[in-house]
Design a protein around this motif. Sequence first.
Motif, PDB file in Angstrom:
ATOM      1  N   LEU A 107       0.861  -1.180   0.000  1.00  0.00           N
ATOM      2  CA  LEU A 107       0.000   0.000   0.000  1.00  0.00           C
ATOM      3  C   LEU A 107       0.895   1.228   0.000  1.00  0.00           C
ATOM      4  O   LEU A 107       1.676   1.423   0.937  1.00  0.00           O
ATOM      5  N   ASP A 108       0.801   2.052  -1.060  1.00  0.00           N
ATOM      6  CA  ASP A 108       1.765   3.135  -1.271  1.00  0.00           C
ATOM      7  C   ASP A 108       3.166   2.528  -1.199  1.00  0.00           C
ATOM      8  O   ASP A 108       3.465   1.620  -1.960  1.00  0.00           O
ATOM      9  N   ASP A 109       4.001   2.981  -0.253  1.00  0.00           N
ATOM     10  CA  ASP A 109       5.364   2.427  -0.169  1.00  0.00           C
ATOM     11  C   ASP A 109       5.527   1.444   0.983  1.00  0.00           C
ATOM     12  O   ASP A 109       6.650   1.078   1.340  1.00  0.00           O
ATOM     13  N   VAL A 110       4.403   1.003   1.566  1.00  0.00           N
ATOM     14  CA  VAL A 110       4.460   0.097   2.709  1.00  0.00           C
ATOM     15  C   VAL A 110       4.238  -1.337   2.249  1.00  0.00           C
ATOM     16  O   VAL A 110       3.166  -1.680   1.737  1.00  0.00           O
ATOM     17  N   LYS A 111       5.240  -2.197   2.419  1.00  0.00           N
ATOM     18  CA  LYS A 111       5.128  -3.589   2.007  1.00  0.00           C
ATOM     19  C   LYS A 111       4.424  -4.415   3.082  1.00  0.00           C
ATOM     20  O   LYS A 111       4.598  -4.192   4.286  1.00  0.00           O
ATOM     21  N   LEU A 112       3.612  -5.380   2.627  1.00  0.00           N
ATOM     22  CA  LEU A 112       2.889  -6.255   3.541  1.00  0.00           C
ATOM     23  C   LEU A 112       3.671  -7.541   3.759  1.00  0.00           C
ATOM     24  O   LEU A 112       4.260  -8.087   2.830  1.00  0.00           O
ATOM     25  N   ASP A 113       3.678  -8.023   4.997  1.00  0.00           N
ATOM     26  CA  ASP A 113       4.274  -9.311   5.334  1.00  0.00           C
ATOM     27  C   ASP A 113       3.651  -9.784   6.640  1.00  0.00           C
ATOM     28  O   ASP A 113       2.687  -9.178   7.129  1.00  0.00           O
ATOM     29  N   ALA A 114       4.206 -10.865   7.219  1.00  0.00           N
ATOM     30  CA  ALA A 114       3.608 -11.434   8.431  1.00  0.00           C
ATOM     31  C   ALA A 114       3.585 -10.436   9.581  1.00  0.00           C
ATOM     32  O   ALA A 114       2.661 -10.439  10.397  1.00  0.00           O
ATOM     33  N   ALA A 115       4.589  -9.585   9.644  1.00  0.00           N
ATOM     34  CA  ALA A 115       4.638  -8.581  10.712  1.00  0.00           C
ATOM     35  C   ALA A 115       3.826  -7.340  10.379  1.00  0.00           C
ATOM     36  O   ALA A 115       3.563  -6.520  11.261  1.00  0.00           O
TER      37      ALA A 115
END
Length: 353
Positions: free
Chosen positions: A303-311
Motif C-alpha cells: 500500500l503506497d510504499d508500505v510492504k505487507l508481510d507477516a509482521a
Amino acid sequence: MKAILLVVAGLLVTALVAAGVTLAVLQVQSPTKPQQVNLRSGVTLTEDSAIVQAAARARPAVVSVVTQEQPALSRGSGYLATSDGYIVTNIGVIAGAGGMTVLVPGDGKAHEARLVDYDCQTGVAVLKIDKVSGLPTLAFADPNALGQGQVIVAVGGPFDGSAVTPGYVSAMHRVVSIPNPSSTTRPLELSDIVQTSARINAGTSGGPLLNVQGQVIGIAMEAQPASGLSGFGLNVADIQDVVQQILQSGQVVVPSLGVTSTELSPEMASLYGLPAGSQLVTLEKGGPAATAGLQPGDVITQLDDVKLDAAHPLSLVLRSRFHPNQRVAVTYARSGTSVQAQLTLTGQHPSCI
C-alpha cells in the motif's frame, strides 16, 4: 469461608442480568533456582524478584469478568485502563454473554458491566462499569520494546485468586484462528499475535501480559486445546490505538478497502508460488477494491510504499498508516504479474466476518 463463598455467589447471581451484548496458567511456575535476566533498562534483577514485583504492582488493577452463558457461568479477566471503570479484555471473554459482572480486587461489590465496543481484527474489547472512581490502572508499554525471548508475566483477576504465571515471548507475528463471536461456521483469524510460554487458561484469558516493569505488553488469550501450545497474547502495538479510540469516541472506525483477506505466511506463499502479502477472499460490491478492479485471489503486496508481510498484515497496516477517505496506491499480484491500482479508502467498523 463457606459464608464468604455464598455471599460472592449471591452477588454474581444478582448482578448477572442481560446486558444486550451481541457478540455471539493458573499454575504458578517457580524455577528451581533464580536465574539472572538483563532488563532493557540495564538494571539486573533476579527473574523471581522481577516477576513478583510486576505482579504486585498489577494485581489491584486486574479484574475478573464473569459472564452468564446458559446453562452456566464463565469467567475471564481484564484490566482497568481508566480510574472511572473502563476495562480492556479480549473478545473471547465476552463472546456469547447474556450478561457481564466485574469483580474488582478489594471491593466486595459485584459490578454490572456493559460492552462499549470491540474489534474483531485485533481481538480487543472494552467494557465499562459505572459509579466508580479512583480505581488503580495499568499503562501500555512501549510497543517497540517487545521482543522474542522477553520475560513476561500473566496476571488473572480475583475470581481465580489473582493467579500469576511467568513465561517468555516465544514467537512473534503468529496468525491464530479462534472461534468467531458472530459466526458458528467461519473462524476468526487474528494476525500479529504474540506466542508465549506462559500457560493461559480461561480464567486468565483477557488479563494483561506484563513486562517486568508492570506495563502492559499484550492481552492474554487462551490457546485452543488442539494446538498443543501454552498461550497467546494480543500485541500492544496493534491494540493501543484501538483502545485509545474507543476511550475517546466510544467506537472503532478504521480505513477499509471493502475486502476480506487472509494473510500468507512466507511458508504458504512459497508453497503456492505466491508473493508474501494478503490474499483477497471476498470483495464488497461497490467497495473501493472492487471498483478499482481487484478480484478474489489477488494478493495485495503493498500500500503506497508500505510492504505487507507477516509482521505487517493488511488490516493492521491500514489502521496504523492510513485513514478513511485517503487516496492510496494498491500493488497486487495476479497470475504472476504485479499490478497497481489507485483507490480511495472508506471508513467502517471492523467486521467479524
